[in-house]
Design an enzyme around this catalytic site. Structure first.
Site, PDB file in Angstrom:
ATOM      1  N   SER A  49     -46.120 -58.232-136.500  1.00  0.00           N
ATOM      2  CA  SER A  49     -47.398 -57.626-136.052  1.00  0.00           C
ATOM      3  C   SER A  49     -48.245 -58.900-135.549  1.00  0.00           C
ATOM      4  O   SER A  49     -49.565 -58.576-135.129  1.00  0.00           O
ATOM      5  CB  SER A  49     -48.151 -56.907-137.110  1.00  0.00           C
ATOM      6  OG  SER A  49     -47.054 -55.888-137.516  1.00  0.00           O
ATOM      7  N   THR A  51     -48.123 -62.037-137.017  1.00  0.00           N
ATOM      8  CA  THR A  51     -48.378 -62.946-138.399  1.00  0.00           C
ATOM      9  C   THR A  51     -48.157 -64.429-137.947  1.00  0.00           C
ATOM     10  O   THR A  51     -49.303 -65.206-138.581  1.00  0.00           O
ATOM     11  CB  THR A  51     -47.284 -62.731-139.484  1.00  0.00           C
ATOM     12  OG1 THR A  51     -46.816 -61.307-139.583  1.00  0.00           O
ATOM     13  CG2 THR A  51     -47.517 -63.188-140.748  1.00  0.00           C
ATOM     14  N   THR A  52     -47.255 -64.906-137.431  1.00  0.00           N
ATOM     15  CA  THR A  52     -47.123 -66.199-136.952  1.00  0.00           C
ATOM     16  C   THR A  52     -48.236 -66.565-136.233  1.00  0.00           C
ATOM     17  O   THR A  52     -48.781 -67.780-136.157  1.00  0.00           O
ATOM     18  CB  THR A  52     -45.841 -66.248-135.927  1.00  0.00           C
ATOM     19  OG1 THR A  52     -44.724 -65.466-136.460  1.00  0.00           O
ATOM     20  CG2 THR A  52     -45.265 -67.845-135.963  1.00  0.00           C
ATOM     21  N   HIS A 109     -46.705 -59.262-147.091  1.00  0.00           N
ATOM     22  CA  HIS A 109     -46.336 -58.109-146.296  1.00  0.00           C
ATOM     23  C   HIS A 109     -46.815 -56.772-147.054  1.00  0.00           C
ATOM     24  O   HIS A 109     -46.520 -55.710-146.668  1.00  0.00           O
ATOM     25  CB  HIS A 109     -45.176 -58.133-145.841  1.00  0.00           C
ATOM     26  CG  HIS A 109     -44.663 -58.886-144.560  1.00  0.00           C
ATOM     27  ND1 HIS A 109     -45.829 -59.505-143.785  1.00  0.00           N
ATOM     28  CD2 HIS A 109     -43.809 -59.887-144.430  1.00  0.00           C
ATOM     29  CE1 HIS A 109     -45.171 -60.284-142.897  1.00  0.00           C
ATOM     30  NE2 HIS A 109     -44.009 -60.686-143.391  1.00  0.00           N
ATOM     31  N   ARG A 131     -50.051 -53.920-135.301  1.00  0.00           N
ATOM     32  CA  ARG A 131     -49.577 -53.701-133.718  1.00  0.00           C
ATOM     33  C   ARG A 131     -49.162 -52.397-133.442  1.00  0.00           C
ATOM     34  O   ARG A 131     -48.406 -51.655-134.477  1.00  0.00           O
ATOM     35  CB  ARG A 131     -48.486 -55.061-133.719  1.00  0.00           C
ATOM     36  CG  ARG A 131     -47.937 -55.160-132.157  1.00  0.00           C
ATOM     37  CD  ARG A 131     -46.948 -56.164-132.436  1.00  0.00           C
ATOM     38  NE  ARG A 131     -46.599 -56.637-131.019  1.00  0.00           N
ATOM     39  CZ  ARG A 131     -45.516 -57.306-130.701  1.00  0.00           C
ATOM     40  NH1 ARG A 131     -44.686 -57.705-131.620  1.00  0.00           N
ATOM     41  NH2 ARG A 131     -45.322 -57.947-129.372  1.00  0.00           N
ATOM     42  N   TYR A 199     -53.205 -57.015-132.789  1.00  0.00           N
ATOM     43  CA  TYR A 199     -52.507 -57.806-131.830  1.00  0.00           C
ATOM     44  C   TYR A 199     -52.968 -57.478-130.547  1.00  0.00           C
ATOM     45  O   TYR A 199     -53.376 -58.503-129.829  1.00  0.00           O
ATOM     46  CB  TYR A 199     -51.063 -57.482-132.161  1.00  0.00           C
ATOM     47  CG  TYR A 199     -50.144 -58.230-131.243  1.00  0.00           C
ATOM     48  CD1 TYR A 199     -49.690 -59.539-131.695  1.00  0.00           C
ATOM     49  CD2 TYR A 199     -49.634 -57.891-129.917  1.00  0.00           C
ATOM     50  CE1 TYR A 199     -48.790 -60.553-131.071  1.00  0.00           C
ATOM     51  CE2 TYR A 199     -48.950 -58.739-129.107  1.00  0.00           C
ATOM     52  CZ  TYR A 199     -48.375 -59.927-129.582  1.00  0.00           C
ATOM     53  OH  TYR A 199     -47.639 -60.770-128.963  1.00  0.00           O
ATOM     54  N   ARG A 265     -40.523 -64.579-129.404  1.00  0.00           N
ATOM     55  CA  ARG A 265     -39.667 -64.016-128.329  1.00  0.00           C
ATOM     56  C   ARG A 265     -40.304 -63.835-126.979  1.00  0.00           C
ATOM     57  O   ARG A 265     -40.175 -64.569-126.108  1.00  0.00           O
ATOM     58  CB  ARG A 265     -39.156 -62.701-129.058  1.00  0.00           C
ATOM     59  CG  ARG A 265     -37.900 -61.998-128.248  1.00  0.00           C
ATOM     60  CD  ARG A 265     -37.574 -60.621-128.906  1.00  0.00           C
ATOM     61  NE  ARG A 265     -38.523 -59.798-128.694  1.00  0.00           N
ATOM     62  CZ  ARG A 265     -38.964 -58.765-127.946  1.00  0.00           C
ATOM     63  NH1 ARG A 265     -37.947 -58.682-127.100  1.00  0.00           N
ATOM     64  NH2 ARG A 265     -40.140 -57.791-127.847  1.00  0.00           N
ATOM     65  N   LYS A 266     -41.035 -62.754-126.756  1.00  0.00           N
ATOM     66  CA  LYS A 266     -41.871 -62.729-125.587  1.00  0.00           C
ATOM     67  C   LYS A 266     -43.259 -62.789-125.654  1.00  0.00           C
ATOM     68  O   LYS A 266     -44.098 -63.102-124.681  1.00  0.00           O
ATOM     69  CB  LYS A 266     -41.691 -61.123-125.216  1.00  0.00           C
ATOM     70  CG  LYS A 266     -40.023 -60.991-124.498  1.00  0.00           C
ATOM     71  CD  LYS A 266     -40.102 -59.865-123.668  1.00  0.00           C
ATOM     72  CE  LYS A 266     -38.701 -59.465-123.133  1.00  0.00           C
ATOM     73  NZ  LYS A 266     -38.706 -58.067-122.628  1.00  0.00           N
ATOM     74  N   GLY A 267     -43.812 -62.156-126.789  1.00  0.00           N
ATOM     75  CA  GLY A 267     -45.369 -62.156-127.043  1.00  0.00           C
ATOM     76  C   GLY A 267     -46.163 -61.253-126.180  1.00  0.00           C
ATOM     77  O   GLY A 267     -47.264 -61.613-125.759  1.00  0.00           O
TER      78      GLY A 267
HETATM   79  P1  A3P Z   1     -42.164 -59.850-129.608  1.00  0.00           P
HETATM   80  O1  A3P Z   1     -40.955 -59.883-130.592  1.00  0.00           O
HETATM   81  O2  A3P Z   1     -42.743 -58.759-129.234  1.00  0.00           O
HETATM   82  O3  A3P Z   1     -42.229 -61.225-128.697  1.00  0.00           O
HETATM   83  P2  A3P Z   1     -44.661 -61.971-136.434  1.00  0.00           P
HETATM   84  O4  A3P Z   1     -45.248 -63.004-136.519  1.00  0.00           O
HETATM   85  O5  A3P Z   1     -45.421 -60.932-137.394  1.00  0.00           O
HETATM   86  O6  A3P Z   1     -43.202 -61.984-137.066  1.00  0.00           O
HETATM   87  O7  A3P Z   1     -44.606 -61.368-135.061  1.00  0.00           O
HETATM   88  C1  A3P Z   1     -43.705 -61.714-134.113  1.00  0.00           C
HETATM   89  C2  A3P Z   1     -44.222 -61.305-132.781  1.00  0.00           C
HETATM   90  O8  A3P Z   1     -45.367 -61.910-132.253  1.00  0.00           O
HETATM   91  C3  A3P Z   1     -42.926 -61.555-131.728  1.00  0.00           C
HETATM   92  O9  A3P Z   1     -43.182 -60.337-130.894  1.00  0.00           O
HETATM   93  C4  A3P Z   1     -43.279 -62.848-131.252  1.00  0.00           C
HETATM   94  O10 A3P Z   1     -43.068 -63.218-129.906  1.00  0.00           O
HETATM   95  C5  A3P Z   1     -44.951 -62.484-131.346  1.00  0.00           C
HETATM   96  N1  A3P Z   1     -45.761 -63.898-131.380  1.00  0.00           N
HETATM   97  C6  A3P Z   1     -45.541 -65.198-131.933  1.00  0.00           C
HETATM   98  N2  A3P Z   1     -46.354 -66.017-131.647  1.00  0.00           N
HETATM   99  C7  A3P Z   1     -47.097 -65.579-130.886  1.00  0.00           C
HETATM  100  C8  A3P Z   1     -48.598 -66.102-130.190  1.00  0.00           C
HETATM  101  N3  A3P Z   1     -48.722 -67.318-130.526  1.00  0.00           N
HETATM  102  N4  A3P Z   1     -49.281 -65.310-129.632  1.00  0.00           N
HETATM  103  C9  A3P Z   1     -48.870 -63.915-129.346  1.00  0.00           C
HETATM  104  N5  A3P Z   1     -47.576 -63.452-129.814  1.00  0.00           N
HETATM  105  C10 A3P Z   1     -47.062 -64.286-130.835  1.00  0.00           C
END
Ligand code: A3P
Length: 303
Positions: A49, A51-52, A109, A131, A199, A265-267
């Site tokens: 959602s 987190t990163t 989580h 998200r 998100y 991945r795609k963001g």
């Molecule tokens: P997608 O798989 O749709 O690309 P989490 O950090 O909670 O595991 O969530 C991962 C999702 O956040 C992934 O989505 C990832 O690509 C996206 N993400 C990671 N870093 C990001 C950033 N700096 N800005 C926007 N989205 C990001």
């Protein structure tokens, strides 16, 4: 109750929440033994959602007078190394987490109802990110595909099956709406303690939310910082494109053996539309409507 997801992962229904088997003991230990400090910043979310992203943003905002961006620890470490994940790691690394200097930035989580008592009763602050559940589901499914390609996830866990399970509430840390609504309600009751983020709202106007995060965390940007464009610099530094392309995130590995790249991945917002069939989209009504990011919503959150 237990539901098998892959050969190596099951979900266990623990206190009403579907916890992955790999984290179950860690969650129980964290619940029992974790002692929050008043200065703690707890980032809570359902996995996938944002987190990163929030880990990077919060770390950078809080530590901005300590590290210039050119020497940010994020250049050499993945956000998950800088912001420990409590559910799994508190049990394994209790002393290193207990010894962290304040303010500690930590992540969980677990749903609000399962948080250790001291998080709820202390003056620690909680930032919750959520998200669109369909994007979250598709993101999680790709995450599994990247982590366990050897289990031919496509065959074992086609997206249709993950979707079907999620419709029954069986998904990582689900049911989804119970997780979200638990934090949402608590944020309405305790707005100074819990900041509720989406998100999609961050994607729409990250600068606004960087400012909002700093205000909430008690370290607002000074007029001078605003004039120097510090907010915009932080947003850009923590952007998907910047973080994804850092060498540490392209090539670095997590202790579990997988690459840091799995977190990027795609963001995008709305990527689930590229994967869901029309019949799944029809059924997704069960997930409920997802509010679009909008100025009014944003304004009402902020007031
Ligand atoms: P997608 O798989 O749709 O690309 P989490 O950090 O909670 O595991 O969530 C991962 C999702 O956040 C992934 O989505 C990832 O690509 C996206 N993400 C990671 N870093 C990001 C950033 N700096 N800005 C926007 N989205 C990001």
């Amino acid at each position: 109750p237990q539901e098998k997801l892959l050969d190596s992962i099951s979900f266990y229904l623990y206190q009403g929440c579907w916890v992955p088997s790999t984290f179950l003991n860690g969650v129980i230990y964290f619940q029992k033994h974790f002692e929050a400090r008043d200065t703690d910043i707890i980032l809570a979310s359902i996995p996938k959602s944002g987190t990163t992203w929030l880990k990077a943003l919060i770390f950078t905002i809080v530590n901005r007078s300590r590290y210039a961006l050119q020497e940010s620890p994020l250049l050499a470490s993945n956000p998950h190394e800088l912001v420990p994940f409590l559910d799994n790691h508190y049990m394994k690394n209790q002393s290193s987490i207990d010894d962290l200097s304040s303010p500690r930035i930590l992540n969980t989580h677990v749903p609000f109802a399962l948080l250790p008592h001291s998080i709820v009763t202390s003056n620690s602050r909680i930032i919750y990110t959520c998200r669109n559940p369909l994007d979250q589901l598709v993101s999680y499914w790709h995450f599994l595909l990247a982590l366990y390609p050897e289990q031919t996830t496509m065959k074992l866990l086609p997206l249709e099956k993950a979707f079907e399970m999620a419709c029954q509430g069986v998904q990582i840390y689900g049911p989804f709406w119970e997780h979200l609504l638990g934090y949402w309600k608590a944020s309405l009751e305790h707005p100074d303690k819990i900041l509720f983020l989406k998100y999609e709202d961050l994607k729409e106007d990250v600068n606004f939310h960087v400012k909002r995060l700093a205000d909430f965390l008690g370290c607002p940007f000074s007029v001078d910082e605003e004039r120097r464009g510090v907010i915009e610099e932080i947003s850009k530094f923590c952007s998907f494109d910047n973080l994804k392309n850092l060498e540490v995130n392209k090539l670095g590995k997590r202790p579990a053996g997988h690459g840091n790249s799995v977190f990027f991945r795609k963001g995008n917002v709305g990527d689930s539309q590229n994967y869901l069939t029309s019949s799944m989209e029809k059924r997704s009504i069960q997930f409920g409507p997802w509010p679009r990011a909008s100025g009014t919503l944003r304004k009402s959150y902020y007031q």
